[in-house]
Design a protein around this motif. Structure first.
Motif, PDB file in Angstrom:
ATOM      1  N   PRO A  84       0.705  -1.234  -0.216  1.00 48.60           N
ATOM      2  CA  PRO A  84      -0.052  -0.157  -0.205  1.00 48.60           C
ATOM      3  C   PRO A  84       0.800   1.353   0.114  1.00 48.60           C
ATOM      4  N   VAL A  85       0.256   2.314  -0.665  1.00 45.61           N
ATOM      5  CA  VAL A  85       1.151   3.535  -0.673  1.00 45.61           C
ATOM      6  C   VAL A  85       0.404   4.455   0.494  1.00 45.61           C
ATOM      7  N   THR A  86       1.298   5.064   1.268  1.00 48.81           N
ATOM      8  CA  THR A  86       0.874   6.074   2.098  1.00 48.81           C
ATOM      9  C   THR A  86       1.385   7.421   1.880  1.00 48.81           C
ATOM     10  N   THR A  87       0.690   8.247   2.138  1.00 52.37           N
ATOM     11  CA  THR A  87       1.081   9.683   1.784  1.00 52.37           C
ATOM     12  C   THR A  87       1.778  10.510   3.041  1.00 52.37           C
ATOM     13  N   PHE A  88       2.995  10.882   2.913  1.00 57.43           N
ATOM     14  CA  PHE A  88       3.547  11.300   3.858  1.00 57.43           C
ATOM     15  C   PHE A  88       3.746  13.134   3.433  1.00 57.43           C
ATOM     16  N   GLY A  89       2.744  13.678   3.697  1.00 59.30           N
ATOM     17  CA  GLY A  89       2.832  15.291   3.394  1.00 59.30           C
ATOM     18  C   GLY A  89       2.958  16.141   4.335  1.00 59.30           C
ATOM     19  N   ASN A  90       3.693  17.242   4.118  1.00 64.01           N
ATOM     20  CA  ASN A  90       3.899  18.524   5.212  1.00 64.01           C
ATOM     21  C   ASN A  90       2.587  19.231   5.265  1.00 64.01           C
ATOM     22  N   ASP A  91       1.792  19.142   3.987  1.00 70.10           N
ATOM     23  CA  ASP A  91       0.765  19.890   4.004  1.00 70.10           C
ATOM     24  C   ASP A  91      -0.555  18.883   4.321  1.00 70.10           C
ATOM     25  N   ILE A  92      -1.084  19.093   5.563  1.00 66.97           N
ATOM     26  CA  ILE A  92      -2.422  18.430   5.634  1.00 66.97           C
ATOM     27  C   ILE A  92      -3.537  18.073   4.450  1.00 66.97           C
ATOM     28  N   ASP A  93      -3.485  19.106   3.797  1.00 64.94           N
ATOM     29  CA  ASP A  93      -4.582  19.076   2.654  1.00 64.94           C
ATOM     30  C   ASP A  93      -4.155  18.170   1.312  1.00 64.94           C
ATOM     31  N   SER A  94      -2.730  17.873   1.425  1.00 68.32           N
ATOM     32  CA  SER A  94      -2.662  16.954   0.599  1.00 68.32           C
ATOM     33  C   SER A  94      -2.743  15.345   0.963  1.00 68.32           C
ATOM     34  N   VAL A  95      -2.612  15.408   2.337  1.00 66.15           N
ATOM     35  CA  VAL A  95      -2.876  13.990   3.000  1.00 66.15           C
ATOM     36  C   VAL A  95      -4.415  13.800   2.813  1.00 66.15           C
ATOM     37  N   VAL A  96      -5.111  14.882   3.058  1.00 69.94           N
ATOM     38  CA  VAL A  96      -6.604  14.555   2.982  1.00 69.94           C
ATOM     39  C   VAL A  96      -7.048  14.195   1.437  1.00 69.94           C
ATOM     40  N   ASP A  97      -6.469  15.111   0.566  1.00 71.33           N
ATOM     41  CA  ASP A  97      -6.635  14.595  -0.804  1.00 71.33           C
ATOM     42  C   ASP A  97      -6.539  13.362  -1.219  1.00 71.33           C
ATOM     43  N   ALA A  98      -5.278  12.917  -0.887  1.00 69.61           N
ATOM     44  CA  ALA A  98      -4.864  11.271  -1.102  1.00 69.61           C
ATOM     45  C   ALA A  98      -5.771  10.323  -0.672  1.00 69.61           C
ATOM     46  N   ILE A  99      -6.108  10.855   0.732  1.00 72.15           N
ATOM     47  CA  ILE A  99      -7.145   9.557   1.333  1.00 72.15           C
ATOM     48  C   ILE A  99      -8.326   9.854   0.548  1.00 72.15           C
TER      49      ILE A  99
ATOM     50  N   ARG B 266      -8.927  20.050  11.092  1.00 70.74           N
ATOM     51  CA  ARG B 266      -9.602  21.203  10.946  1.00 70.74           C
ATOM     52  C   ARG B 266      -9.720  21.512   9.250  1.00 70.74           C
ATOM     53  N   ARG B 267     -11.063  22.070   9.139  1.00 70.94           N
ATOM     54  CA  ARG B 267     -11.445  22.402   7.845  1.00 70.94           C
ATOM     55  C   ARG B 267     -11.642  21.121   6.674  1.00 70.94           C
ATOM     56  N   ALA B 268     -11.443  20.160   7.218  1.00 76.34           N
ATOM     57  CA  ALA B 268     -11.625  18.969   6.223  1.00 76.34           C
ATOM     58  C   ALA B 268     -12.896  18.774   5.787  1.00 76.34           C
ATOM     59  N   ILE B 269     -14.055  19.037   6.542  1.00 74.96           N
ATOM     60  CA  ILE B 269     -15.192  18.903   6.010  1.00 74.96           C
ATOM     61  C   ILE B 269     -15.549  19.782   4.663  1.00 74.96           C
ATOM     62  N   GLU B 270     -14.995  21.185   4.878  1.00 77.29           N
ATOM     63  CA  GLU B 270     -15.141  22.153   3.785  1.00 77.29           C
ATOM     64  C   GLU B 270     -14.127  21.517   2.493  1.00 77.29           C
ATOM     65  N   GLN B 271     -13.108  21.163   2.724  1.00 79.10           N
ATOM     66  CA  GLN B 271     -12.180  20.486   1.606  1.00 79.10           C
ATOM     67  C   GLN B 271     -12.952  19.165   0.852  1.00 79.10           C
ATOM     68  N   VAL B 272     -13.353  18.352   1.763  1.00 80.11           N
ATOM     69  CA  VAL B 272     -14.113  17.073   1.134  1.00 80.11           C
ATOM     70  C   VAL B 272     -15.349  17.608   0.250  1.00 80.11           C
ATOM     71  N   ALA B 273     -16.322  18.399   0.936  1.00 83.08           N
ATOM     72  CA  ALA B 273     -17.338  19.022   0.495  1.00 83.08           C
ATOM     73  C   ALA B 273     -17.090  19.610  -1.155  1.00 83.08           C
ATOM     74  N   GLY B 274     -15.889  20.286  -1.060  1.00 85.13           N
ATOM     75  CA  GLY B 274     -15.462  20.997  -2.102  1.00 85.13           C
ATOM     76  C   GLY B 274     -15.152  19.928  -3.283  1.00 85.13           C
ATOM     77  N   ARG B 275     -14.207  18.983  -2.793  1.00 89.13           N
ATOM     78  CA  ARG B 275     -13.747  18.115  -4.020  1.00 89.13           C
ATOM     79  C   ARG B 275     -15.084  17.197  -4.271  1.00 89.13           C
ATOM     80  N   LEU B 276     -16.050  17.045  -3.658  1.00 82.44           N
ATOM     81  CA  LEU B 276     -17.509  15.849  -4.039  1.00 82.44           C
ATOM     82  C   LEU B 276     -18.283  17.018  -4.771  1.00 82.44           C
ATOM     83  N   GLY B 277     -18.145  18.300  -4.721  1.00 86.47           N
ATOM     84  CA  GLY B 277     -18.937  19.229  -5.439  1.00 86.47           C
ATOM     85  C   GLY B 277     -20.532  19.351  -4.726  1.00 86.47           C
TER      86      GLY B 277
END
Length: 224
Positions: free
Chosen positions: A141-156, A192-203
């Motif tokens: 499995p691939v694991t995202t090791f990002g210094n930016d939390i948004d990139s980690v959420v996006d990968a998941i 924090r802010r993950a719900i907004e990020q997920v909503a934006g990605r899903l439209g």
């Protein structure tokens, strides 16, 4: 409250004491080793110390998918030892994540040891091929090791959408709840802010995202 202040001081002391331990472990295992100390009280900037360079982590960086999973499990979280994963850059990594608890048993951080075993794996495969005993490598499995939390959420989120094999519009209600339940189990919504990020990605709207998350939590399938 005094008790809360005492616990915070205790956690600070544990983190401070483990800084030199991280340096010592990395020095012992050499250049293929990286030790990362996390303080989950600040998930978006959980990395407080790094020794070595395997995953590209830096002080002030975010927790990985593994850290999110630990946060989501709370007191039920346990050490994850000697698992093998792959970075998005292709490195094969053998890792151990050891949770940090205060005197009340509350998980508040982790000490992670990452060993780059790419060269060892390649040598093993070469020797196996020369000896005629090579086997097909297992999928890692691939694991995202990002210094930016948004990139980690996006990968998941990308990984979950890939498994769903369809767009949000193509998912029925059960699949949509399964998507939100899966993201929640992996600790995405502890950020924090993950719900907004997920909503934006899903439209979808933020209100819709909150509604699906609430329903997913309320309709948790019963364990046998």
């Amino acid at each position: 409250m005094a008790a809360d202040a005492a616990l915070e001081a205790e956690r600070d002391a544990i983190v401070a004491a483990l800084g030199p331990v991280a340096d010592g472990l990395a020095a012992t295992f050499g250049p293929m080793c990286e030790v990362v100390l996390h303080d989950y009280r600040r998930p978006e900037k959980s990395v407080v110390a790094v020794s070595g360079a395997v995953t590209g982590r830096a002080v002030g960086g975010a927790m990985s998918e593994i850290g999110m999973r630990i946060v989501a499990r709370g007191e039920d979280a346990g050490d994850e030892l000697n698992y093998v994963t792959r970075t998005r850059g292709g490195k094969l990594v053998k890792a151990s994540t050891m949770v940090l608890r205060d005197s009340t048993g509350t998980v508040f951080g982790a000490l992670c040891v990452n060993l780059d075993v790419t060269a060892v794996n390649d040598a093993h495969a070469l020797l196996g091929a020369l000896a005629g005993i090579g086997a097909a490598p297992a999928e890692v499995p691939v694991t995202t090791f990002g210094n930016d939390i948004d990139s980690v959420v996006d990968a998941i989120l990308d990984a979950h959408q890939l498994r769903q094999n369809g767009s949000w519009a193509g998912l029925d209600r059960t699949q949509r709840l399964e998507l939100f339940r899966g993201l929640d189990e992996r600790g995405v919504f502890a950020v924090r802010r993950a719900i907004e990020q997920v909503a934006g990605r899903l439209g979808i709207s933020r209100a819709s995202a909150y509604s699906y998350l609430s329903q997913a939590r309320a309709e948790q399938p019963r364990r046998p």
